[in-house]
Design a protein around this motif. Structure first.
Motif, PDB file in Angstrom:
ATOM      1  N   MET A   1      -6.377  -0.143  11.186  1.00  0.00           N
ATOM      2  CA  MET A   1      -5.325  -0.247  10.649  1.00  0.00           C
ATOM      3  C   MET A   1      -5.541  -2.274  11.334  1.00  0.00           C
ATOM      4  O   MET A   1      -6.731  -2.000  11.495  1.00  0.00           O
TER       5      MET A   1
ATOM      6  N   VAL B   1      -5.608   1.517   1.237  1.00  0.00           N
ATOM      7  CA  VAL B   1      -6.162   2.378   0.934  1.00  0.00           C
ATOM      8  C   VAL B   1      -7.103   2.166  -0.456  1.00  0.00           C
ATOM      9  O   VAL B   1      -7.219   0.635  -1.036  1.00  0.00           O
TER      10      VAL B   1
ATOM     11  N   TRP C   1      -6.278   7.042   1.522  1.00  0.00           N
ATOM     12  CA  TRP C   1      -5.748   6.355   3.172  1.00  0.00           C
ATOM     13  C   TRP C   1      -6.701   6.022   3.501  1.00  0.00           C
ATOM     14  O   TRP C   1      -6.877   7.432   4.542  1.00  0.00           O
TER      15      TRP C   1
ATOM     16  N   THR D   1       1.052  -0.951  -0.261  1.00  0.00           N
ATOM     17  CA  THR D   1      -0.280   0.227  -0.495  1.00  0.00           C
ATOM     18  C   THR D   1       0.917   1.451   0.108  1.00  0.00           C
ATOM     19  O   THR D   1       0.293   2.613  -0.437  1.00  0.00           O
ATOM     20  N   ALA D   2       1.930   1.217   0.342  1.00  0.00           N
ATOM     21  CA  ALA D   2       3.395   2.524   0.546  1.00  0.00           C
ATOM     22  C   ALA D   2       3.577   2.504  -1.480  1.00  0.00           C
ATOM     23  O   ALA D   2       3.306   3.818  -1.441  1.00  0.00           O
TER      24      ALA D   2
ATOM     25  N   ARG E   1       0.036  -4.708   6.082  1.00  0.00           N
ATOM     26  CA  ARG E   1       0.321  -3.784   7.377  1.00  0.00           C
ATOM     27  C   ARG E   1       0.663  -2.118   8.173  1.00  0.00           C
ATOM     28  O   ARG E   1       0.527  -2.322   8.929  1.00  0.00           O
ATOM     29  N   ASP E   2       0.662  -1.707   6.781  1.00  0.00           N
ATOM     30  CA  ASP E   2       0.619  -0.091   6.366  1.00  0.00           C
ATOM     31  C   ASP E   2      -1.375   0.384   6.635  1.00  0.00           C
ATOM     32  O   ASP E   2      -0.937   1.223   6.894  1.00  0.00           O
TER      33      ASP E   2
ATOM     34  N   ASN F   1      -1.848  -9.375  14.075  1.00  0.00           N
ATOM     35  CA  ASN F   1      -0.180  -9.721  14.191  1.00  0.00           C
ATOM     36  C   ASN F   1      -0.312  -9.714  12.516  1.00  0.00           C
ATOM     37  O   ASN F   1      -0.210 -10.783  12.243  1.00  0.00           O
TER      38      ASN F   1
END
Lengths: 239, 239, 239, 239, 239, 239
Positions: free
Chosen positions: C41, C183, C36, C20-21, C179-180, C45
């Motif tokens: 989140m 989006v 975003w 996603t970054a 994990r980010d 984990n």
């Protein structure tokens, strides 16, 4: 308040054995209440304590004509700032608390590891969470987000006095960070703190062992005269 | 609404088998919508459910002439309050949501374990995270911080009616906390809740098993008449 | 901006390999800064990346005459909406950021797994945390709470244009989450994004390996002409 | 809860004499606690009370490809929505609380005055403050800002069920707004509210006059039996 | 820090001539930084300064079984508390910052005027704005709302130590409020403050007149030695 | 984007006739969405529009060893910064949004008037509200508070690039402020903005007059071809 104490290897080794909780107690007694970075918590579970001199970065809010991918090549860039960090420095990044633009990702954190940075603390977020964890850089921050810094922030310079998480940081102040977050020890207070920290930790460890033996809190914590004598006797025994 | 039901060992054992999600559903049907502590989540991954009667602590904002380490020896102190807790009590701490002053650290939590406290819930934060986890005390809170309570809070008393996380708590109300956070059962509602909770859990368990068998949601959850009959038949079978 | 690209199996496989970054960087270069989901989140984990077309749900604030357990049987209910989801759809739930009323619990998530939903993203919270984790549904949210949706929210419909976490989502837009966070790729941009994403990931991977070899950042990231040539040579070698 | 009461001219005249404070008290007694628009206060000092049926507008967050000045010519635009408003309607605008993008400016407000709108309530802000005040349209909002709606919001439709300031509004519900802000009376409650409101105002007016005469509060407000008798006697006198 | 100074008529008259800005400067020099009530601003334009001893009220969040119109007749009610206020007292109300439930309306404020209360400060809001302004009671608060206190708050007692707007208040502390908001002077500091306040105001007035004459700030404010001599000469002249 | 346009007397006179609402519309069309200072509203009712070049001040959070009344005499002080302001400059003060420490009071504002400052904008608050209003300095801010800047802020320098109210400001950018708040025109855009602003205002004025004549919005605002022709004819007439 002039204090010539340096953050040398001995001082770092001492502070690695002192919790940030103890440091805030010591500094509070000296009148400093505002030294803990709000919102900056360890990115990794069970993160070890890290110590280093502050190396500051400053962002301001994005303006579309300034905050562009093209700005990453500017001479005033986070890249140039990282190359200016001395070994062992602790990056402190004023991101103005912005939660939706990651200040650094895996590439910049990987470079900081190569340059032997001690760690990174910010009141903002990082991006590329998986990649950042893989680099091994110890990070204290508000969390992660996908968008890059330019989505919300513009970098303006390094090694200035900054605000971060509601705390004032001057380059060269000492940063100590552990599972309770990160604190700044102002340069002028380093010597006094080093003197008192070890004794404070020893005393709190003894108190915990007394509680585990079943002692009541009043008179024990804080210690009354009788307890102080008992603690002194224990210290004399230990030699 | 007089209700003589006591939170005895049987009631505790029953509530240990009821999720806080189910409890909020039951109390909502009785008109109580505001019983979940905002911001108080389990400190430990996979924390088991804990039940106990509320024992309240109240803090107000710090004022520099009152909130000092010296105040820790005052007769009105958190230490004295902890010594007043009966076995099995659940500490509920009004920290006014302050995120940067830890209400309790490892020493006080260790003492609470010795005094057999059930757990601790607060709308603030703890400090000495590693040490607190080591004590084994079950804690629900907003997170951790390094500074001590006196950095931002002044303790004013115990066993008063308080607000915590946007919820009203009267000493003796029942607290139940699990992975979804913590809820208060007002004393006058305990008897009714105990009666309905076990049946509600049984019914929800049966519905989950039906969904896993491939049943569609409409008619199943909530149940229509046909489903109710099928559920009754299953209950009769179980005996 | 008409773009006939479909989110078919090939497109999904491609996007499962793109962070996603990277997606936010690509869309930023096209002028989209606000894609975003704030506050959403991963619940688990180490959650793997998930891709799917958006299927929207819309809640408004609760009003006591509307938000009742009885409303769960209404034809306009979250139950009916879930039954309308096609296989592979990614639920996007506008909960107006409400932190104290769980939009879905274990029963609804279990049904979504049976209907082969790709995942769920919301700017609110879920409830029955243990049960939801047991279902295996990938979830991005603000956390967990015990109270049910009717404690704070009223469901009003599905497959409308919504706002979620400060982002606009139109049914059929593509959702990618890792994990980010999560989006949205607007439908009209899917084709361009697919073209550029793989090359961008390859380039960033090569840069990380260069940093690990000890290269400095200026000139490397972003690349100057010399570095571009070196990268091209490496690509030619790889074939 | 079916209620055929219409908001006709008589009902409007009655409600123009009832404070929003009284309306919230009456609806609270019927179980409705969440009917006051958070953040929507009168734009003009000394604003008179205004009453009308809700006509809803819905915005979602801006996405750069959608929220453009060009969108103002779209058939789904705030302009088209205003032309669809019947005489006497009260515009209720879901701006998701966005404080930095004005939903309407002087031109749109001038057109609403021409179309004889009753007023406008929003959880966002207006722009062109001077111009809007000049039009004379009664407005309840969070304040003013310079940027246009497209700087932060995208308009998606009208006459839908919406959330506004944390309150659920259905087209046709009654809006009453005065110096204490704005409230919604759900359609099904209008009849009951009209019946009780006038008596409640009369009673509160009598109580204020009693306080001014020097009466103590306990027994007076709320009234005990003796006071009720005295009030009844006063009403009988008035005829 | 024992200080026998009483807030008598002379002390009140003195403080009526001292701005809250000056008081915060004086108390800051004594180490008290946290004495200004966040969010409590004057309700009326051009409100005059008011001084009085604190009389505290404490609310906690509403719980549906407690916060009912019926509770207004309870012996522990805001009505009973108002009847217990001595003449000249300054009501300080801990509303936990709740913005959508008015602590007092016109009836209670009218009674406070009859009982000769000095004023009212709260971190919450009032209701019946028009009516409250009509009573003439000086009020410092966060604004107005229509819903009554029971919509969000439960009253629990009076004359306790409270937190209000992030400030600790003990019954009998002195409250001073003007156009810059409200401050608390802790009882133990009253004598010192009275001594220094008048001279501080005189000095600041002289500095303003110097600025108006065209003097530069450095050396003037704060004063250097030369300026101090000039000020002393002016004071000697005034006699 | 080089633009040699200077903010001379003609440019100022032009901008004094352009609303900030119009300026945000023009800059939005050029891609700049983030130029309005959040939280900075006029301190005075009916404040006239003010224009000037930005002169920046930067504060960071207070640290007790730095933020003292003694610091007011430091060579790096707000006093020294004010003496460095050229005539006509518009002070822009980064107070990091702090609401409870007034950046400037009456003395400093009086000196700014003597130095012919154009105005002051901050994301923080002022103090000595009455005194500041008396000086006549036009101020845009978040409100007023009693405590001085040192209660929460430390001044670190002037004429740096800053963030203020979520907006990036570079010394020399143009500030325009009116009843809708304050905006920054980046230096490189000033020429283009001046060219377009006057025509935009003229056009919006004509549209308002059309609405007042009873024209419908669609086709009028934005203008379709027929309306454009009508507007052109009107302009030709005006000459």
């Amino acid at each position: 308040m002039s204090d010539a104490t340096l953050l040398d290897a001995d001082a770092i080794a001492t502070l690695e054995g002192v919790t940030t909780a103890t440091l805030t107690t010591i500094l509070l007694k000296k009148g400093l209440r505002n030294i803990w970075f709000r919102g900056a918590m360890p990115l990794r579970n069970g993160q070890e304590r890290v110590v280093g001199p502050a190396f500051t970065f400053r962002f301001v809010p994005a303006r579309e004509d300034l905050a562009t991918p093209a700005s990453w090549s500017s001479p005033i860039s986070t890249r140039a700032a990282i190359e200016a960090m001395p070994e062992g420095a602790f990056a402190v990044i004023d991101a103005m608390g912005v939660p939706d633009a990651g200040v650094f990702g895996d590439i910049l954190c990987a470079r900081m590891i190569r340059r032997k940075a001690a760690g990174l603390v910010t009141d903002g977020v990082i991006r590329d969470l998986s990649g950042v964890l893989d680099t091994g850089l110890p990070v204290w921050c508000r969390g992660a987000s996908a968008p890059p810094s330019v989505a919300g922030l513009t970098f303006v310079g390094w090694q200035e006095t900054i605000g971060c998480g509601g705390v004032c940081v001057i380059p060269g102040d000492t940063i100590v960070a552990d599972r309770d977050g990160a604190v700044v020890i102002p340069a002028a207070f380093l010597g006094e703190v080093l003197e008192e920290a070890v004794e404070q930790e020893r005393m709190e460890g003894w108190i915990v062992s007394e509680v585990e033996r079943g002692e009541k809190l009043p008179g024990l914590y804080p210690m009354n005269e009788e307890t102080k004598a008992r603690y002194q006797a224990w210290k004399d025994e230990q030699g």
